[in-house]
Motif scaffolding. Sequence first.
Motif, PDB file in Angstrom:
ATOM      1  N   ASP A 173       0.829  -1.210   0.000  1.00 53.44           N
ATOM      2  CA  ASP A 173       0.000   0.000   0.000  1.00 53.44           C
ATOM      3  C   ASP A 173       0.861   1.257   0.000  1.00 53.44           C
ATOM      4  OD1 ASP A 173      -2.324  -1.426  -0.052  1.00 53.44           O
ATOM      5  OD2 ASP A 173      -2.770  -1.227   2.084  1.00 53.44           O
ATOM      6  N   LYS A 174       1.966   1.226   0.766  1.00 49.31           N
ATOM      7  CA  LYS A 174       2.855   2.394   0.832  1.00 49.31           C
ATOM      8  C   LYS A 174       3.528   2.645  -0.519  1.00 49.31           C
ATOM      9  CE  LYS A 174       3.898   2.064   5.790  1.00 49.31           C
ATOM     10  NZ  LYS A 174       4.968   1.885   6.812  1.00 49.31           N
ATOM     11  N   GLN A 187       1.671   7.183  -6.628  1.00 46.49           N
ATOM     12  CA  GLN A 187       0.479   7.914  -7.040  1.00 46.49           C
ATOM     13  C   GLN A 187       0.619   9.412  -6.798  1.00 46.49           C
ATOM     14  OE1 GLN A 187      -2.735   5.935  -4.963  1.00 46.49           O
ATOM     15  NE2 GLN A 187      -3.170   4.588  -6.690  1.00 46.49           N
ATOM     16  N   LYS A 188       1.494   9.802  -5.891  1.00 45.52           N
ATOM     17  CA  LYS A 188       1.702  11.224  -5.596  1.00 45.52           C
ATOM     18  C   LYS A 188       2.262  11.988  -6.791  1.00 45.52           C
ATOM     19  CE  LYS A 188       2.562  10.589  -0.628  1.00 45.52           C
ATOM     20  NZ  LYS A 188       3.574  10.679   0.467  1.00 45.52           N
ATOM     21  N   LYS A 210       2.230   1.917  -3.462  1.00 45.16           N
ATOM     22  CA  LYS A 210       1.185   2.476  -4.332  1.00 45.16           C
ATOM     23  C   LYS A 210       0.988   3.969  -4.053  1.00 45.16           C
ATOM     24  CE  LYS A 210      -3.611   1.641  -5.711  1.00 45.16           C
ATOM     25  NZ  LYS A 210      -4.806   0.765  -5.501  1.00 45.16           N
ATOM     26  N   LYS A 211       0.875   4.334  -2.780  1.00 49.37           N
ATOM     27  CA  LYS A 211       0.663   5.740  -2.415  1.00 49.37           C
ATOM     28  C   LYS A 211       1.859   6.599  -2.805  1.00 49.37           C
ATOM     29  CE  LYS A 211      -2.399   4.661   1.475  1.00 49.37           C
ATOM     30  NZ  LYS A 211      -2.536   4.671   2.951  1.00 49.37           N
ATOM     31  N   HIS A 212       3.058   6.043  -2.669  1.00 54.02           N
ATOM     32  CA  HIS A 212       4.277   6.792  -2.994  1.00 54.02           C
ATOM     33  C   HIS A 212       4.281   7.216  -4.460  1.00 54.02           C
ATOM     34  CE1 HIS A 212       8.563   7.817  -3.210  1.00 54.02           C
ATOM     35  NE2 HIS A 212       8.648   7.009  -4.255  1.00 54.02           N
TER      36      HIS A 212
END
Length: 322
Positions: A50-51, A57-58, A53-55
């Motif tokens: 998840d981390k 997507q920013k 993916k979030k990294h």
Amino acid sequence: MTDDKDVLRDVWFGRIPTCFTLYQDEITEREAEPYYLLLPRVSYLTLVTDKVKKHFQKVMRQEDISEIWFEYEGTPLKWHYPIGLLFDLLASSSALPWNITVHFKSFPEKDLLHCPSKDVIEAHFMSCVKEADALKHKSQVINEMQKKDHKQLWMGLQNDRFDQFWAINRKLMEYPAEENGFRYIPFRIYQTTTERPFIQKLFRPVSTDGQLHTLGDLLKEVCPSAVAPEVFWDQVVASDTENVLCLNSRDHPQIHRMDCSTGRSQPESKWPPSPPQRSPGPSCDGETQVPVTLLIGIPPYLKPSLEFSTQTHSNGVSVTDN
């Protein structure tokens, strides 16, 4: 097995240093820095990223983001394979960190299953648990558990909680003393050089004359051409120092050490490990493959069923649980 808590804990907390980089053709608004993570061998990629993916997507526009997927050197990584199995099959002879490429488009429909949510991972995981218990206990243990027990098993894996997981999983690993073992041993043998996803057959833990079977007995029956007779192992000796397992060969009494965090093994005299040398040899399906040396880890978790991944280098067969 449930008595070997120190060994189980060492294997559970085995980690693979990994570097995630965004695929070069992905459209970004600014440069995407790599993301580093210690991946647990006993989990699933889509469960622990998840981390990651979030990294990434920013730095991307929302309209350019679709389902995330991963690949290593051109090979899409199956999310329903445990991380340790993927590494053993594809990258165990490579230098660390493990370099994984992240994609948000062009999903490889022919190679990967979609994973829209963690509910899908849980359903796959519980299906594997039930399949293995059907072989070991005729499904009696899993059927006697309550729904909250199933949930605790899953949450222990999802949240990386060893004690929470094993409080339930130990029930799946027990059997009455008079039965001298499970009905059948759940296992799968994976090879990188064949189109077959894996080999899976019925195998009893005890022979007809009452002798306990070893891993070597299983391989000789199920995949005899994968290993030379002289490298069958009949003992796995746990060490509580240096986070390693020592393995004794029946025909060559030489101790090998396995680093629990990387799954790599070398003879004691050659530790730390040196890069493996490749040479042709047989495989289960008659294709060319390097000679296999057994690299055996205590099966750490899940169904729990054994999965043996035949690697294409001198460290041959790795045992991981899936």
